[in-house]
Design a protein around this motif. Structure first.
Motif, mmCIF file in Angstrom:
data_model
loop_
_atom_site.group_PDB
_atom_site.id
_atom_site.type_symbol
_atom_site.label_atom_id
_atom_site.label_comp_id
_atom_site.label_asym_id
_atom_site.label_seq_id
_atom_site.Cartn_x
_atom_site.Cartn_y
_atom_site.Cartn_z
ATOM 1 N N LYS A 146 0.821 -1.221 0.000
ATOM 2 C CA LYS A 146 0.000 0.000 0.000
ATOM 3 C C LYS A 146 0.848 1.262 0.000
ATOM 4 N N GLU A 190 1.556 -5.183 4.399
ATOM 5 C CA GLU A 190 0.663 -5.844 5.355
ATOM 6 C C GLU A 190 0.533 -7.320 5.015
ATOM 7 N N GLU A 191 0.340 -8.143 6.038
ATOM 8 C CA GLU A 191 0.005 -9.538 5.744
ATOM 9 C C GLU A 191 -1.313 -9.550 4.976
ATOM 10 N N LEU A 193 -4.906 -10.740 4.253
ATOM 11 C CA LEU A 193 -5.965 -11.356 5.053
ATOM 12 C C LEU A 193 -6.928 -12.089 4.138
ATOM 13 N N GLU A 197 -15.017 -9.048 3.236
ATOM 14 C CA GLU A 197 -14.919 -7.627 3.582
ATOM 15 C C GLU A 197 -16.277 -7.057 3.951
ATOM 16 N N GLN A 279 -13.266 -0.056 7.253
ATOM 17 C CA GLN A 279 -13.333 -1.195 6.334
ATOM 18 C C GLN A 279 -12.643 -2.370 7.013
ATOM 19 N N GLU A 291 -8.821 -0.541 6.453
ATOM 20 C CA GLU A 291 -8.532 0.892 6.437
ATOM 21 C C GLU A 291 -9.651 1.656 7.116
HETATM 22 P P1 AMP Z 1 -7.744 -0.152 0.669
HETATM 23 O O1 AMP Z 1 -7.458 0.938 -0.336
HETATM 24 O O2 AMP Z 1 -6.806 -0.184 1.821
HETATM 25 O O3 AMP Z 1 -9.193 -0.181 1.028
HETATM 26 O O4 AMP Z 1 -7.561 -1.520 -0.109
HETATM 27 C C1 AMP Z 1 -8.249 -1.799 -1.314
HETATM 28 C C2 AMP Z 1 -8.630 -3.258 -1.334
HETATM 29 O O5 AMP Z 1 -7.469 -4.073 -1.229
HETATM 30 C C3 AMP Z 1 -9.503 -3.660 -0.151
HETATM 31 O O6 AMP Z 1 -10.846 -3.425 -0.423
HETATM 32 C C4 AMP Z 1 -9.190 -5.129 -0.046
HETATM 33 O O7 AMP Z 1 -9.945 -5.852 -0.986
HETATM 34 C C5 AMP Z 1 -7.750 -5.220 -0.456
HETATM 35 N N1 AMP Z 1 -6.863 -5.252 0.726
HETATM 36 C C6 AMP Z 1 -6.317 -4.208 1.373
HETATM 37 N N2 AMP Z 1 -5.557 -4.606 2.400
HETATM 38 C C7 AMP Z 1 -5.610 -5.959 2.414
HETATM 39 C C8 AMP Z 1 -5.008 -6.985 3.235
HETATM 40 N N3 AMP Z 1 -4.195 -6.701 4.257
HETATM 41 N N4 AMP Z 1 -5.308 -8.260 2.931
HETATM 42 C C9 AMP Z 1 -6.135 -8.575 1.902
HETATM 43 N N5 AMP Z 1 -6.703 -7.673 1.089
HETATM 44 C C10 AMP Z 1 -6.449 -6.373 1.337
#
Ligand code: AMP
Length: 443
Positions: A146, A190-191, A193, A197, A279, A291
């Motif tokens: 990220k 990040e690990e 997951l 969701e 989220q 997040e």
């Molecule tokens: P975010 O912009 O942080 O919401 O991430 C966008 C999408 O990436 C999320 O809706 C998840 O589907 C996926 N995602 C983010 N972080 C993780 C994580 N640590 N493990 C698995 N999927 C993730």
């Protein structure tokens, strides 16, 4: 009461709609691109970039705004709340400092660690590719990569979904460093997951929260959760405020996490006022935080705001006065399904300027809600831009029925170059989600 809504997307159209239902409100809008739905509700519209703080504040002062609401994250990051407040305008949105919970992912993870908040993931930030590689080796599991700052929901890459091996992971890390994706040469690792969701949004007054129904968004472009991540293709919520795979106690755990975050921010001397968005991924090991956003979600706002029976302007006043605990949230006990209409090619290369014909009478007859997003107007119809065009929301006694209402309403939206993820909210997809969670729990 003069109310200013900043932002011109479907989320802001839903906010305007909720405020419009409040007693004695007159709406004003600032948006960079004219949203015909907002224009129809507002007394006056100022077409200006939402992040241009000076003209936005001048407009608010000139129009004697009593209450300002900010939809998108970018003006929060620029300190619009702070500047409006300095000019005596009550603004129900987080300050620049409080909004760091969204705008700085490293800071957010540090807050979770410092206050020992549950639902954390193993993660670390890096500015060096070798150290990043060593960490990935140490973690010894699949990862999510990220950028630290705002990327419009499109900067996150996940192993298996967006890259296949460590080489590709390193490639993306290099790209983040080189192009400063998200504003910094830094990556959060990040690990990964595994689970389902969900989104939990709540109203916060800096001390207490009032949680709203849980929602499941669909970030991936194509049916069956394939294709690139988007801003969100659609979402659904259940009649009881829960989701078919999410129990009441799991919902309450997530709400407790949001409450802990609000308390941590107060301790950090940046009390959080306004809507907050968590989220989560529900794993076999409980809910984990993916997040936190400093605003409503888009599309998730379109699931919860149409259900709101409480007077929204009054709720905003209660948030500003630190009195949400004196309010009881009145939310319609119904399921919702929201589907976005986007231009063909969205996520790759959108077909811009293509006409979309919207039969608003048909949508009304069906009993669904229509929220415009990013469109232009031409000769009595709307045309596509590169972003999402409009959203349709069905409301009914079950997710299945709401999905059918949405589909029936979508028959009133026509165009040769538009795209919809029709699988959102269907029985098949919802069943798959429930089955997935059961499998993970070994049931
Ligand atoms: P975010 O912009 O942080 O919401 O991430 C966008 C999408 O990436 C999320 O809706 C998840 O589907 C996926 N995602 C983010 N972080 C993780 C994580 N640590 N493990 C698995 N999927 C993730």
């Amino acid at each position: 009461m003069n109310v200013l809504i900043v932002g011109g997307g479907a989320r802001e159209h839903a906010i305007c709609d909720a405020i419009h239902r409040s007693k004695n409100t007159i709406l004003f809008s600032v948006m960079h691109n004219e949203n015909p739905g907002i224009s129809a509700l507002a007394k006056d519209v100022f077409l200006e970039k939402e992040t241009n703080i000076k003209p936005v504040v001048e407009y608010a002062v000139e129009k004697n705004i009593d209450l300002a609401l900010i939809g998108p994250e970018a003006p929060l990051q620029e300190g619009l709340t702070d500047e409006l407040s300095r000019n005596g305008i009550a603004t129900c949105a987080p300050t620049k400092n409080a909004a760091r919970i969204e705008t700085d992912k490293e800071w957010m993870r540090n807050i979770l660690k410092k206050y020992d908040i549950s639902g954390q993931v193993r993660c670390e930030c890096f500015t060096n590719i070798d150290k990043a590689s060593r960490y990935m080796n140490d973690l010894n599991c699949e990862v999510a990569l990220k950028p630290i700052g705002l990327t419009g929901g499109k900067g996150v890459k996940v192993h298996g979904d967006h890259f296949k091996n460590e080489g590709e992971a390193q490639q993306y890390i290099k790209e983040i460093f080189k192009s400063k994706i998200g504003g910094q040469s830094k990556v959060l690792i990040e690990e990964k997951l595994v689970g389902e969701e969900f989104t939990l949004q709540a109203f916060s007054d800096g001390t207490s929260i009032l949680p709203l129904p849980a929602v499941q968004d669909h970030k991936r472009l194509e049916p069956g959760d394939k294709g690139p991540n988007t801003g969100g293709m659609g979402s659904y919520s259940g009649k009881d405020g829960l989701l078919p795979f999410l129990s009441k106690s799991e919902y309450e755990e997530a709400a407790a996490i949001l409450q802990d975050i609000i308390e941590a921010l107060a301790q950090e001397s940046c009390p959080y006022i306004g809507p907050i968005y968590g989220q989560f991924i529900l794993t076999a090991d409980g809910s984990k935080i993916i997040e936190i956003n400093a605003r409503f979600g888009d599309p998730e706002a379109m699931n919860v705001l149409p259900l709101l029976q409480s007077d929204y302007a009054e709720l905003c006043k209660a948030m500003l006065k630190g009195k949400v605990n004196e309010k009881k949230l009145d939310v319609l006990q119904k399921a919702t399904v929201c589907k976005y209409v986007v231009p063909e090619g969205y996520g790759f290369k959108s077909m811009v300027g293509e006409p979309i014909y919207v039969d608003t009478d048909h949508i009304k007859r069906i009993g669904a809600q229509l929220f415009y997003a990013s469109v232009n107007k031409k000769e009595g119809h709307v045309t596509t831009t590169s972003s999402r065009s409009l959203a349709v929301v069905g409301i009914a006694s079950s997710i299945s029925d709401a999905e059918q209402v949405t589909e029936a309403a979508l028959k009133g939206v026509k165009g040769d170059h538009m795209y919809i993820r029709h699988d959102i909210g269907t029985d098949d997809l919802v069943k798959q989600r429930v089955y997935h969670m059961k499998q993970l729990r070994g049931m």
